[in-house]
Design an enzyme around this catalytic site. Structure first.
Site, PDB file in Angstrom:
ATOM      1  N   LYS A  87       1.403   3.925  -2.769  1.00 59.92           N
ATOM      2  CA  LYS A  87       1.365   5.831  -2.759  1.00 59.92           C
ATOM      3  C   LYS A  87       2.471   6.818  -2.927  1.00 59.92           C
ATOM      4  CE  LYS A  87      -3.177   5.396  -1.683  1.00 59.92           C
ATOM      5  NZ  LYS A  87      -4.550   6.199  -2.708  1.00 59.92           N
TER       6      LYS A  87
ATOM      7  N   TYR B 209       0.598  -1.202   0.511  1.00 60.17           N
ATOM      8  CA  TYR B 209      -0.382   0.512  -0.131  1.00 60.17           C
ATOM      9  C   TYR B 209       0.659   1.360   0.242  1.00 60.17           C
ATOM     10  CZ  TYR B 209      -3.625   3.337   1.300  1.00 60.17           C
ATOM     11  OH  TYR B 209      -3.680   4.581   1.539  1.00 60.17           O
TER      12      TYR B 209
HETATM   13  N1  LIG Z   1      -9.690   5.674   5.208  1.00 57.48           N
HETATM   14  C1  LIG Z   1      -7.754   6.355   6.189  1.00 57.48           C
HETATM   15  O1  LIG Z   1      -7.462   5.901   6.977  1.00 57.48           O
HETATM   16  C2  LIG Z   1      -6.995   6.767   4.036  1.00 57.48           C
HETATM   17  C3  LIG Z   1      -5.838   7.654   4.501  1.00 57.48           C
HETATM   18  C4  LIG Z   1      -5.090   8.140   4.193  1.00 57.48           C
HETATM   19  C5  LIG Z   1      -5.444   8.372   2.797  1.00 57.48           C
HETATM   20  N2  LIG Z   1      -6.408   6.992   2.445  1.00 57.48           N
HETATM   21  C6  LIG Z   1      -7.091   7.230   1.375  1.00 57.48           C
HETATM   22  O2  LIG Z   1      -8.408   7.667   0.173  1.00 57.48           O
HETATM   23  C7  LIG Z   1      -9.192   6.886  -0.485  1.00 57.48           C
HETATM   24  C8  LIG Z   1     -10.644   6.773  -0.060  1.00 57.48           C
HETATM   25  O3  LIG Z   1     -10.279   6.061   0.753  1.00 57.48           O
HETATM   26  P1  LIG Z   1     -11.661   5.797   1.825  1.00 57.48           P
HETATM   27  O4  LIG Z   1     -10.764   5.438   3.152  1.00 57.48           O
HETATM   28  O5  LIG Z   1     -12.528   6.460   1.433  1.00 57.48           O
HETATM   29  O6  LIG Z   1     -11.639   4.045   1.890  1.00 57.48           O
HETATM   30  P2  LIG Z   1     -13.088   3.550   1.687  1.00 57.48           P
HETATM   31  O7  LIG Z   1     -14.593   3.871   2.278  1.00 57.48           O
HETATM   32  O8  LIG Z   1     -13.298   1.960   1.813  1.00 57.48           O
HETATM   33  O9  LIG Z   1     -13.743   4.369   0.059  1.00 57.48           O
HETATM   34  C9  LIG Z   1     -12.830   3.636  -0.959  1.00 57.48           C
HETATM   35  C10 LIG Z   1     -13.418   3.349  -2.101  1.00 57.48           C
HETATM   36  O10 LIG Z   1     -12.578   3.200  -3.320  1.00 57.48           O
HETATM   37  C11 LIG Z   1     -13.296   2.645  -3.958  1.00 57.48           C
HETATM   38  N3  LIG Z   1     -12.411   0.624  -4.708  1.00 57.48           N
HETATM   39  C12 LIG Z   1     -11.703  -0.100  -5.188  1.00 57.48           C
HETATM   40  N4  LIG Z   1     -11.066  -0.891  -6.056  1.00 57.48           N
HETATM   41  C13 LIG Z   1     -11.941   0.320  -6.983  1.00 57.48           C
HETATM   42  C14 LIG Z   1     -11.464  -0.498  -8.294  1.00 57.48           C
HETATM   43  N5  LIG Z   1     -11.183  -1.032  -8.584  1.00 57.48           N
HETATM   44  N6  LIG Z   1     -12.320   0.901  -8.875  1.00 57.48           N
HETATM   45  C15 LIG Z   1     -13.047   1.859  -8.747  1.00 57.48           C
HETATM   46  N7  LIG Z   1     -13.395   2.098  -7.168  1.00 57.48           N
HETATM   47  C16 LIG Z   1     -12.609   2.044  -6.522  1.00 57.48           C
HETATM   48  C17 LIG Z   1     -14.204   2.062  -3.133  1.00 57.48           C
HETATM   49  O11 LIG Z   1     -15.377   0.583  -4.062  1.00 57.48           O
HETATM   50  P3  LIG Z   1     -16.219  -0.026  -3.002  1.00 57.48           P
HETATM   51  O12 LIG Z   1     -17.138   0.807  -2.682  1.00 57.48           O
HETATM   52  O13 LIG Z   1     -16.648  -0.638  -4.095  1.00 57.48           O
HETATM   53  O14 LIG Z   1     -15.354  -1.187  -2.515  1.00 57.48           O
HETATM   54  C18 LIG Z   1     -14.862   2.539  -2.328  1.00 57.48           C
HETATM   55  O15 LIG Z   1     -15.471   3.863  -2.859  1.00 57.48           O
HETATM   56  C19 LIG Z   1      -8.146   5.320  -0.929  1.00 57.48           C
HETATM   57  O16 LIG Z   1      -7.467   5.876  -2.265  1.00 57.48           O
HETATM   58  C20 LIG Z   1      -7.799   5.716   0.089  1.00 57.48           C
HETATM   59  O17 LIG Z   1      -5.966   5.682  -0.100  1.00 57.48           O
HETATM   60  C21 LIG Z   1      -7.145   6.281   3.120  1.00 57.48           C
END
Ligand SMILES: NC(=O)c1ccc[n+]([C@@H]2O[C@H](COP(=O)([O-])OP(=O)(O)OC[C@H]3O[C@@H](n4cnc5c(N)ncnc54)[C@H](OP(=O)(O)O)[C@@H]3O)[C@@H](O)[C@H]2O)c1
Length: 263
Positions: free
Chosen positions: A189, A185
């Site tokens: 990034k 992961y």
């Molecule tokens: N949460 C954290 O602590 C955190 C911290 C730093 C960075 N981020 C980044 O923030 C972003 C959003 O994460 P989040 O926390 O909001 O997580 P989340 O609620 O799990 O949302 C992730 C989204 O990405 C979608 N996704 C996954 N695989 C995909 C694909 N092949 N094609 C299109 N969409 C896809 C998921 O779809 P489904 O609903 O169908 O699974 C979901 O809509 C990510 O890039 C993550 O790396 C998150």
């Protein structure tokens, strides 16, 4: 959609941070949101929840690991709207966390064989790096026709991809970042950060604003709604700011809401 609205495409916006970004953009500015979701039904539900009138939010099916799905979304938007103004590469994969949680719950060490490990790397890179790159390439022709000046691209990255934070003992993140965890992961990034610089340089003369945002630990499906995380709305704030940058705004930067983050 009205002709004065800016069109923004957000990938992976059916839940979590992407959904919160859509919610804030709707309040913030004159935006028309193309709410990306890999699952059509989830996209329809999320769009209807955000905007029951359908005037400012439209679901669009896009799986960033599937070239046909990306192209279909781009073709559909091209024929209906002819352009987009902002692209937010938000979709993310956290399959390494899945293994981490299993390990936490198990009393014995769960050893992954090489094939399983390769699969984890493939899936993480396929979404977080290849997905963001190929989606960006597919939508560059539509961003070139943007009505808004400047066109903007936001890469949703992570502090965990920062080599600077990982290697600087004076950073408040150092203790957390220097742990040997989640290499697939995190490195995906780090690579995404280089993509940010690549596209910022490519469109510098045209004045595009291309930046990476660090959401910080967030209570979303990604982290199994960890109590240690903050709300998706808080993590959305800087993404929304970068999606709204004016012509004198920054480009080629890696930031959170407190400012520049070390690469
Ligand atoms: N949460 C954290 O602590 C955190 C911290 C730093 C960075 N981020 C980044 O923030 C972003 C959003 O994460 P989040 O926390 O909001 O997580 P989340 O609620 O799990 O949302 C992730 C989204 O990405 C979608 N996704 C996954 N695989 C995909 C694909 N092949 N094609 C299109 N969409 C896809 C998921 O779809 P489904 O609903 O169908 O699974 C979901 O809509 C990510 O890039 C993550 O790396 C998150």
């Amino acid at each position: 959609m009205s002709p004065t609205q800016n069109i923004v495409l957000i990938t992976g916006a059916n839940q979590g941070i992407g959904y919160a970004v859509a919610e804030q953009l709707l309040k913030h500015e004159n935006y028309f949101i193309l709410l990306g979701s890999r699952n059509a039904e989830n996209g329809i539900k999320a769009a209807a929840k955000l905007d029951p009138s359908g005037k400012s939010v439209e679901p669009i099916t896009i799986d960033v690991t599937d070239d046909a799905s990306i192209q279909q979304a781009a073709d559909q938007i091209a024929s209906k709207y002819g352009h987009i103004d902002v692209l937010i590469n938000n979709a993310g994969n956290n399959n390494e966390f899945t293994h981490y949680w299993k390990q936490q719950e198990s009393k014995e060490e769960i050893k992954l064989d090489l094939a399983a490990l390769r699969q984890i790397y493939r899936e993480a890179y396929d979404v977080n790096l290849f997905g963001a790159a190929i989606t960006t390439e597919a939508f560059i022709p539509l961003l070139k026709k943007a009505n808004a000046k400047p066109a903007r691209i936001v890469f949703v990255s992570s502090h965990t991809g920062s080599i600077g934070l990982r290697t600087d003992p004076s950073s408040e993140f150092y203790e957390r970042m220097s742990r040997p965890s989640f290499p697939a992961y995190r490195s995906s990034k780090t690579a995404m950060n280089m993509l940010t610089l690549h596209y910022a340089a490519m469109f510098k003369e045209q004045g595009w604003k291309v930046n990476a945002s660090c959401p910080n630990l967030t209570k979303s499906a990604f982290t199994r709604f960890s109590d240690l995380g903050r709300s998706p709305a808080e993590s959305a704030v800087n993404i929304v700011r970068l999606a709204n940058l004016p012509e004198n705004g920054e480009t080629g930067q890696y930031l959170d809401e407190n400012g520049i983050v070390a690469w």
